[in-house]
Scaffold this motif. Sequence first.
Motif, PDB file in Angstrom:
ATOM      1  N   HIS A  99     -14.553 -27.680  -2.733  1.00  0.00           N
ATOM      2  CA  HIS A  99     -13.791 -26.574  -3.282  1.00  0.00           C
ATOM      3  C   HIS A  99     -12.512 -27.120  -3.918  1.00  0.00           C
ATOM      4  N   GLN A 131     -19.463 -18.482  -4.820  1.00  0.00           N
ATOM      5  CA  GLN A 131     -18.600 -19.655  -4.733  1.00  0.00           C
ATOM      6  C   GLN A 131     -18.451 -20.385  -6.072  1.00  0.00           C
ATOM      7  N   TYR A 135     -15.601 -23.950  -7.222  1.00  0.00           N
ATOM      8  CA  TYR A 135     -16.041 -25.312  -7.522  1.00  0.00           C
ATOM      9  C   TYR A 135     -15.708 -25.605  -8.991  1.00  0.00           C
TER      10      TYR A 135
END
Length: 247
Positions: A99, A131, A135
Amino acid sequence: MMQTWKVMALKMGELTVEKSTLTYNQDFGQSMVIPMWAVAIYGGGYNILVDTGIHDAQWVRNHVAPCSQEDDEQIVTALKEGLGWGPDDVDIVINTHLHYDHCGNNKVFKKARFIVQEAEWAAAHSPIPSQAGIYLPELFDSVDYFSWNFVQGDAEVVPGVKVFPTPGHSEGHQSVLVKTEEGRLCISGDVANLLVNIRENIPAGILTSTKDIFSSMQRVRQLADRILPGHEPSIQKYQTCGFPSLK
């Protein structure tokens, strides 16, 4: 007797977040200011860095959450002031996961080898939709591919420093276990954002698997005597001992 290591908490700035993103299904509507921690491991023949902070506080403010960062909370300055290291003094970088707030300055460390779970590398390049925004491939693809060591499961980094899978917050998340004079310290990453997660068995709010994170927290409790959670406010900048006990 196996070498013991020293550790130092390096503050990489602060985020203001909805607390429920840290405590699953609780604390809705409450805001919380949390630090972002990188951790140096040293004193055993190698200079090791766990996570590398954010790449740009303004990007974080624009895309994620309110963010502040003091001058000595930028990775190069923090390492110099805390340990007297320059970027080329770092031998090994361990990313708990990829992350944006854990690998933002990977590219600074030109002479280091990098360690991440193979499952996390795959997930980072093909994240689940929830997510995708946290990223940023340019943050990890900017590292020379041949500098990466992709591990599968538990792995010894050097004697007295191990990584072990702790999935749930991300698909290939790992934590780091360090042999110190105060016992086995877990540098947890975000399997425990806060001390309350691990002590009261409350998962993080940002998850790929609720089931997995319960199992991962239990493994941390089994292996570690102490913990340095990824966003715990009670940790102090440049702290080197007295991390919270799990026993």
